[in-house]
Motif scaffolding. Structure first.
Motif, short mmCIF file in Angstrom:
data_model
loop_
_atom_site.label_atom_id
_atom_site.label_comp_id
_atom_site.label_asym_id
_atom_site.label_seq_id
_atom_site.Cartn_x
_atom_site.Cartn_y
_atom_site.Cartn_z
N GLU A 146 2.63 104.63 67.20
CA GLU A 146 1.50 104.06 68.39
C GLU A 146 2.28 104.14 69.63
OE1 GLU A 146 0.00 100.14 67.36
OE2 GLU A 146 -1.27 100.91 65.70
N GLN A 199 4.10 102.13 63.74
CA GLN A 199 3.18 101.26 63.15
C GLN A 199 2.49 101.69 62.04
OE1 GLN A 199 2.86 97.88 64.82
NE2 GLN A 199 4.80 98.41 65.60
N HIS A 200 2.16 102.65 62.10
CA HIS A 200 1.37 103.37 60.92
C HIS A 200 1.88 104.48 60.01
CE1 HIS A 200 -2.93 105.60 60.02
NE2 HIS A 200 -2.29 105.01 59.05
N ASP A 229 8.32 102.45 68.15
CA ASP A 229 7.53 101.69 67.00
C ASP A 229 6.97 102.47 66.43
OD1 ASP A 229 6.29 98.42 67.21
OD2 ASP A 229 7.41 99.55 65.64
N TYR A 287 5.99 98.57 58.19
CA TYR A 287 4.67 99.19 58.68
C TYR A 287 3.71 98.11 58.73
CZ TYR A 287 7.12 103.49 58.91
OH TYR A 287 7.93 104.60 59.38
N LYS A 288 2.74 98.22 59.57
CA LYS A 288 1.58 97.12 59.79
C LYS A 288 0.40 97.83 58.94
CE LYS A 288 3.21 94.68 63.70
NZ LYS A 288 2.87 94.20 65.09
#
Length: 392
Positions: free
Chosen positions: A36, A42-43, A40, A60-61
């Motif tokens: 993102e 994130q995916h 960082d 990871y979120k």
């Protein structure tokens, strides 16, 4: 423990490599990363053909299983502390058991239309889960599938679902299910006291099977009686098969022409009731699909938690005094040798004073637990405190 430490070390090493070195499509054929921002990740997009148990995904979120995924094992993403969103696009028709359970931050789940089955406890114990999009072709939801998802408020269950196993929505106290009137989900929710909002009427009403309205248990002369009552008759049914089982093993089974049946000597265990109707054709029974499952809630059995007041050792004997029994039928007393581990057991004691005779010299530990016989089987209270005695 060593394996887990090595896994963590490997994850840290890989994370450092991924942050410092650009990842090309040619270099990473199994896993794709979408950042993102520059610093960082994130995916996480997974394209590996196999997603194995306890898949290492780091912090990871958001996790997406791409269509190239053709095998997913149970427990694959259980207990992942950072995951907030799951997108299931995998070419797999079943979400396996415990796949996404115990993910404390998981808020959103979207499942593609090729999925037909949600496995047992697949999303259980996700207290933050608020949004779930079920596939249009879903057929079954496993036992405890969404249990303890306290923040799940709405869920649309398609009319294609013809099986919801026991306590699939246990402790989902805020949940309101949406779906078609007269669908299986409609009757399941009605029988289990789950709020349901009708959005149209099912094209094929699920009225060709019985539904359990209630299951009651009572204790009579130290035997458990359980009565299963149906919501009503099934048109043209010749009878009903009543069963009590634990999800795998059937303990009691009986056919009846009535819309309620009472079993005697029901085992005191984690058990469920289910029923199916039948028609007799050419001398053979043709059965319907099973009803909804309903848990048996047993009456409270009063037991004494017996107390060991004193224990003394002597020459080849041990004498012990226990508290008097109030509710129980008796107690079993155990004398265990501290060196050999051998046990001397006095069963079915009624008086509060017992004596072990002809005991070999040594150091022993004494304890007991009280029991009440239900259906002729001992139901025990907790063990008393264990006390040390010396035999000469």
């Amino acid at each position: 423990m060593l394996v887990k430490k090595l896994k963590r070390l490997l994850l840290v090493t890989l994370s450092c490599i991924m942050i410092s070195v650009p990842v090309s499509a040619a270099a990473m054929t199994d896993i794709q990363f979408t950042a993102e921002n520059d610093n960082d990740y994130q995916h996480l997009e997974i394209s590996a053909s196999r997603v194995y148990r306890d898949y290492p995904i780091g912090e990871y979120k958001k996790v997406t299983l791409l269509p190239s995924v053709t095998q997913v094992e149970s427990d694959c993403f259980a207990n992942k502390l950072y995951v907030e969103e799951i997108r299931w696009m995998a070419s797999v028709d079943s979400v396996p058991s415990f796949a996404f359970s115990m993910c404390p931050k998981l808020r959103k789940v979207t499942i593609s239309n090729n999925v037909k089955k949600i496995g047992a406890s697949a999303f259980s114990f996700n207290s933050a889960l608020a949004s779930v999009v079920l596939p249009n072709n879903l057929q079954s939801i496993g036992q405890f599938a969404f249990a303890h998802c306290e923040n799940l408020k709405t869920l649309y269950v398609p009319e294609t679902v013809t099986q919801i196993d026991f306590e699939a929505f246990k402790n989902c106290d805020s949940l309101t299910v949406h779906g078609k009137k007269n669908s299986y989900a409609y009757y399941y929710c009605k029988m289990n006291g789950i709020p349901f909002v009708s959005e149209g009427t099912a094209s094929k009403p699920a009225t060709d099977r019985p539904y359990i309205k209630s299951v009651s248990c009572k204790l009579v002369n130290k035997q458990v009686y359980s009565t299963i009552a149906l919501n009503g008759k099934i048109k043209n049914a010749d009878g009903y098969q009543y069963q009590i089982y634990n999800g795998v093993k059937v303990f009691l089974s009986k056919n009846s022409t009535e819309t309620s049946y009472t079993f005697k000597k029901v085992p005191c265990d984690l058990l469920f009731a289910r029923v199916r109707s039948y028609n007799v054709q050419n001398g053979k029974k043709i059965y319907s699909k099973w009803s909804n499952d309903m848990r048996l809630v047993f009456p409270t059995i009063k037991l004494d938690n017996i107390k060991l007041i004193r224990a003394t050792g002597g020459t080849k004997k041990v004498t012990a005094q226990f508290s008097k029994l109030k509710y129980s039928d008796g107690f079993d007393c155990v004398l265990k040798n501290s060196d050999s581990g051998e046990k001397i057991i006095l069963k079915n004691q009624k008086r509060n004073t017992v004596t072990f005779k002809n005991v070999e010299p040594g150091i022993y530990y004494l304890s007991a637990h009280a029991y009440t016989k239900i259906n002729g089987i001992k139901q025990f209270g907790i063990w008393s405190e264990s006390k040390k005695v010396v035999v000469k």
